[in-house]
Write a protein that holds these residues in place. Sequence first.
Motif, mmCIF file in Angstrom:
data_model
loop_
_atom_site.group_PDB
_atom_site.id
_atom_site.type_symbol
_atom_site.label_atom_id
_atom_site.label_comp_id
_atom_site.label_asym_id
_atom_site.label_seq_id
_atom_site.Cartn_x
_atom_site.Cartn_y
_atom_site.Cartn_z
ATOM 1 N N ALA A 71 0.841 -1.204 0.000
ATOM 2 C CA ALA A 71 0.000 0.000 0.000
ATOM 3 C C ALA A 71 0.872 1.249 0.000
ATOM 4 O O ALA A 71 0.583 2.225 -0.693
ATOM 5 C CB ALA A 71 -0.930 -0.010 1.216
ATOM 6 N N SER A 95 2.357 1.743 -3.328
ATOM 7 C CA SER A 95 1.331 2.217 -4.258
ATOM 8 C C SER A 95 0.888 3.645 -3.960
ATOM 9 O O SER A 95 -0.067 4.136 -4.558
ATOM 10 C CB SER A 95 0.112 1.285 -4.202
ATOM 11 O OG SER A 95 0.465 -0.014 -4.614
ATOM 12 N N LEU A 118 -0.649 4.924 -1.415
ATOM 13 C CA LEU A 118 -1.933 5.129 -0.767
ATOM 14 C C LEU A 118 -1.728 6.030 0.452
ATOM 15 O O LEU A 118 -0.623 6.142 0.980
ATOM 16 C CB LEU A 118 -2.556 3.793 -0.380
ATOM 17 C CG LEU A 118 -2.931 2.907 -1.577
ATOM 18 C CD1 LEU A 118 -3.480 1.576 -1.115
ATOM 19 C CD2 LEU A 118 -3.938 3.605 -2.476
ATOM 20 N N ILE A 159 -7.270 0.742 5.218
ATOM 21 C CA ILE A 159 -6.630 1.682 4.302
ATOM 22 C C ILE A 159 -7.708 2.637 3.801
ATOM 23 O O ILE A 159 -8.776 2.197 3.374
ATOM 24 C CB ILE A 159 -5.980 0.944 3.107
ATOM 25 C CG1 ILE A 159 -4.947 -0.075 3.606
ATOM 26 C CG2 ILE A 159 -5.367 1.933 2.131
ATOM 27 C CD1 ILE A 159 -4.407 -1.001 2.533
ATOM 28 N N ASP A 212 -8.412 5.965 1.186
ATOM 29 C CA ASP A 212 -7.921 6.832 0.108
ATOM 30 C C ASP A 212 -9.065 7.101 -0.860
ATOM 31 O O ASP A 212 -10.198 6.665 -0.639
ATOM 32 C CB ASP A 212 -6.737 6.195 -0.622
ATOM 33 C CG ASP A 212 -5.772 7.255 -1.172
ATOM 34 O OD1 ASP A 212 -6.240 8.307 -1.661
ATOM 35 O OD2 ASP A 212 -4.562 7.030 -1.106
ATOM 36 N N LYS A 237 -8.010 5.237 -6.330
ATOM 37 C CA LYS A 237 -6.740 4.674 -5.863
ATOM 38 C C LYS A 237 -6.965 3.331 -5.172
ATOM 39 O O LYS A 237 -6.178 2.396 -5.353
ATOM 40 C CB LYS A 237 -6.024 5.657 -4.943
ATOM 41 C CG LYS A 237 -5.518 6.884 -5.706
ATOM 42 C CD LYS A 237 -4.732 7.802 -4.829
ATOM 43 C CE LYS A 237 -3.351 7.228 -4.635
ATOM 44 N NZ LYS A 237 -2.467 8.123 -3.871
ATOM 45 N N ILE A 238 -8.049 3.223 -4.409
ATOM 46 C CA ILE A 238 -8.379 1.941 -3.776
ATOM 47 C C ILE A 238 -8.728 0.922 -4.850
ATOM 48 O O ILE A 238 -8.263 -0.223 -4.811
ATOM 49 C CB ILE A 238 -9.538 2.101 -2.767
ATOM 50 C CG1 ILE A 238 -9.136 2.999 -1.594
ATOM 51 C CG2 ILE A 238 -10.033 0.734 -2.291
ATOM 52 C CD1 ILE A 238 -8.083 2.442 -0.671
ATOM 53 N N PHE A 260 -5.764 -0.579 -6.382
ATOM 54 C CA PHE A 260 -5.015 -1.449 -5.473
ATOM 55 C C PHE A 260 -5.651 -2.838 -5.355
ATOM 56 O O PHE A 260 -4.963 -3.807 -5.023
ATOM 57 C CB PHE A 260 -4.928 -0.787 -4.088
ATOM 58 C CG PHE A 260 -4.040 -1.496 -3.114
ATOM 59 C CD1 PHE A 260 -2.674 -1.591 -3.321
ATOM 60 C CD2 PHE A 260 -4.576 -2.078 -1.977
ATOM 61 C CE1 PHE A 260 -1.853 -2.247 -2.410
ATOM 62 C CE2 PHE A 260 -3.771 -2.736 -1.056
ATOM 63 C CZ PHE A 260 -2.397 -2.817 -1.276
#
Length: 114
Positions: free
Chosen positions: A33, A36, A38, A74, A76, A80-81, A84
């Motif tokens: 994460a 990436s 996040l 997480i 965001d 973006k999620i 991921f």
Amino acid sequence: MRIPKDATLLRIFVGERARYDGKPLFEAIVLEARQSNLAGATVLRGPLGFGHSSRLQSAKVLALSEDLPVVIEIVDAPDKIDAFLPILDVMMRDTGLITLERIQVLRYGPSPSA
């Protein structure tokens, strides 16, 4: 880094013993994460829980489990999620539970006047 007010909470439930590339799965997910970009991730260790097997995992001294529940959260932007999720799918293989929630971010980091 900014997170939009309307964001997504990605919540991942795994067992403490789950592994990915030789390290704990929860650790590998947090590192991925971060890689990436996040906004952030938090790992919470549960003292008691059960999953699809219905076997109780407990931190009680007399029934000490070596596979306590772990939750990774997480937050965001939804896009973006979403980007991921395919990475996470590969890492999780056939273990755990993944949930998504629409949320509102009220504050992230220091206030602009600080």
